[in-house]
Design a protein around this motif. Structure first.
Motif, short mmCIF file in Angstrom:
data_model
loop_
_atom_site.label_atom_id
_atom_site.label_comp_id
_atom_site.label_asym_id
_atom_site.label_seq_id
_atom_site.Cartn_x
_atom_site.Cartn_y
_atom_site.Cartn_z
N GLU A 29 0.83 -1.18 0.00
CA GLU A 29 0.01 0.00 0.01
C GLU A 29 0.92 1.26 -0.19
N VAL A 30 2.00 1.36 0.67
CA VAL A 30 2.74 2.56 1.15
C VAL A 30 3.64 2.65 -0.41
N MET A 31 4.18 1.56 -1.03
CA MET A 31 4.74 1.47 -2.24
C MET A 31 3.73 2.02 -3.33
N PHE A 32 2.58 1.77 -3.33
CA PHE A 32 1.76 2.08 -4.29
C PHE A 32 1.48 3.68 -4.19
N VAL A 33 0.98 4.20 -3.19
CA VAL A 33 0.54 5.58 -2.73
C VAL A 33 1.80 6.44 -3.21
N THR A 34 3.17 5.87 -2.65
CA THR A 34 4.31 6.63 -2.99
C THR A 34 4.45 7.03 -4.55
N ASN A 35 4.20 5.89 -5.27
CA ASN A 35 4.37 5.69 -6.83
C ASN A 35 2.99 6.47 -7.30
N LEU A 36 2.02 6.64 -6.76
CA LEU A 36 0.88 7.67 -7.21
C LEU A 36 1.20 8.96 -6.92
N VAL A 37 1.72 9.62 -5.96
CA VAL A 37 2.16 10.67 -5.63
C VAL A 37 3.14 11.30 -6.78
N ALA A 38 4.24 10.13 -6.82
CA ALA A 38 5.05 10.74 -7.83
C ALA A 38 4.71 10.70 -9.30
N LEU A 39 3.89 9.91 -9.87
CA LEU A 39 3.85 9.76 -11.08
C LEU A 39 2.37 10.33 -11.55
N ASN A 40 1.34 9.96 -10.78
CA ASN A 40 0.08 10.85 -11.20
C ASN A 40 -0.17 12.25 -10.52
N VAL A 41 -0.08 12.32 -9.44
CA VAL A 41 -0.11 13.85 -8.73
C VAL A 41 1.00 14.68 -9.11
N ALA A 42 2.19 14.60 -8.85
CA ALA A 42 3.22 15.52 -9.08
C ALA A 42 3.38 15.59 -10.56
N TYR A 43 3.38 14.60 -11.45
CA TYR A 43 3.48 14.61 -12.82
C TYR A 43 2.39 15.55 -13.32
N ASP A 44 1.12 15.10 -13.19
CA ASP A 44 0.04 15.88 -13.79
C ASP A 44 0.25 17.33 -13.48
N LEU A 45 0.42 17.74 -12.20
CA LEU A 45 0.35 19.16 -11.60
C LEU A 45 1.55 19.57 -12.33
N ASN A 46 2.52 19.24 -12.59
CA ASN A 46 3.81 19.74 -13.09
C ASN A 46 3.71 19.68 -14.65
N MET A 47 3.50 18.79 -15.19
CA MET A 47 3.48 18.67 -16.69
C MET A 47 2.39 19.38 -17.07
N TYR A 48 1.41 19.45 -16.90
CA TYR A 48 0.22 20.06 -17.84
C TYR A 48 -0.41 21.38 -17.18
N SER A 49 0.41 21.53 -16.08
CA SER A 49 0.08 23.10 -15.37
C SER A 49 1.60 24.06 -15.65
N VAL A 50 2.61 23.48 -15.84
CA VAL A 50 3.86 24.28 -15.95
C VAL A 50 4.80 23.87 -16.97
N VAL A 51 5.12 22.81 -17.05
CA VAL A 51 6.08 22.32 -18.06
C VAL A 51 5.42 22.52 -19.56
N MET A 52 4.28 21.79 -19.78
CA MET A 52 3.72 21.98 -21.10
C MET A 52 2.02 22.22 -20.78
N PRO A 53 1.95 23.57 -20.53
CA PRO A 53 0.37 23.92 -19.78
C PRO A 53 -0.71 23.57 -20.96
N VAL A 54 -1.64 22.98 -20.21
CA VAL A 54 -3.14 23.00 -21.25
C VAL A 54 -3.56 24.37 -21.59
N THR A 55 -3.55 24.71 -22.73
CA THR A 55 -4.20 25.89 -23.06
C THR A 55 -5.72 25.84 -23.59
N ALA A 56 -5.78 24.81 -24.38
CA ALA A 56 -7.04 24.42 -24.55
C ALA A 56 -7.33 22.89 -24.78
#
Length: 305
Positions: free
Chosen positions: A45-72
């Motif tokens: 469970e701990v391994m999974f949630v750590t992976n989730l935070v690294a890949l889904n949460v941090a990735y989505d927030l950084n990638m689609y908001s900052v690195v390559m922001p969604v504009t449309a």
């Protein structure tokens, strides 16, 4: 990448830990007693949630908001962005409303909810705080005619420190106080639901510029709140971070999960195909395949995007 980061989430190590049953959270949850029956599921469970935070949460927030922001959006959904007025152009707030973006011929991501960003400084690589309100990342992937997906929802705050390698859409997470939920889907049918509270939670992430190796860890308190999860919380700690040569499994490090009355399970990685899981002093040897199974590769199948 998915298998690697799933297993990286288990690595790093520190033999020092604190009893966790003396300070229950304000919601009344109690520490989980770690025993022979629940130790390895808790570790997974701990391994999974750590992976989730690294890949889904941090990735989505950084990638689609900052690195390559969604504009449309690629559908009739909407995205509204606010930016700094001083010309720097950094985003300060985003409102997504059923905004679908195409990630390839067979993969779509739907974003919903509100985000507010506050930066520590004017430096382009400045750490920043994110306040999320009902932020949902809903990924769907068609694999040979079967549509798989996962849906992640978070409410709360976290700090992010962008990775120093330019363009890499990963970041370290710290000071996270989040309500986090995850659903795994097959053909729009929910087949797995998990829910957590993260308190004083951190997922450091680093890349070695010399070797290309990766490091990841997790620290903080994890309260399990889903319908099929044991009720209560555990504390976890990794120190130092694992460095990996990009193999499928980690080659060093350890993760300690501590529960009621100082009960614990510890993963100690010896090399890429050997690790030891120790539950309250009783150890067993596991291999890379065991770790892959423990980390739940089914849910990791479409977790990385």
């Amino acid at each position: 990448m998915p298998g690697l980061v799933v297993l990286l989430a288990a690595c790093g190590g520190d033999h020092d830990h604190q009893p966790v049953d003396s300070a229950p959270p304000s919601d009344g949850a109690r520490a989980i007693a770690v025993d022979a029956q629940n130790a390895e599921p808790l570790l997974g469970e701990v391994m999974f949630v750590t992976n989730l935070v690294a890949l889904n949460v941090a990735y989505d927030l950084n990638m689609y908001s900052v690195v390559m922001p969604v504009t449309a959006c690629d559908n009739d959904g909407t995205v509204a962005r606010e930016s700094e007025a001083d010309g720097a152009g950094r985003v300060t707030a985003i409102h997504y409303e059923s905004c679908r973006i195409s990630l390839g011929p067979d993969t779509d991501l739907m974003l919903d909810g509100d985000l507010v960003f506050q930066y520590d400084s004017a430096d382009p690589a400045s750490p920043f705080q994110v306040d999320a309100t009902a932020f949902v990342s809903d990924l769907r992937e068609d694999q040979s005619g079967t549509v798989y997906g996962n849906r992640t929802r978070l409410d709360g705050t976290l700090r992010m420190t962008p990775d120093p390698i330019a363009g890499l859409p990963f970041a370290s997470v710290s000071d996270a106080g989040l309500t986090l939920a995850f659903e795994y889907l097959e053909e729009d049918q929910v087949v797995d639901v998990r829910e957590w509270q993260l308190r004083h939670f951190a997922v450091p992430f680093a890349v070695d510029l010399m070797t290309g190796g990766m490091g990841i860890g997790a620290h903080g308190r994890l309260t399990l709140t889903g319908p099929d999860q044991p009720a209560g919380f555990v504390d976890l700690d990794t120190d130092p971070l694992l460095s990996t040569s990009m193999a499928a499994c980690p080659d060093s490090g350890g993760l300690t999960v501590t529960g009621a009355q100082d009960s614990q399970v510890r993963l100690s990685v010896q090399h890429a195909d050997e690790a030891v899981i120790t539950t309250n002093g009783l150890a067993r040897l596991v291999d890379c395949g065991d770790l892959l199974d423990l980390a739940d590769p089914m849910a990791a199948l479409v977790i990385a995007h």
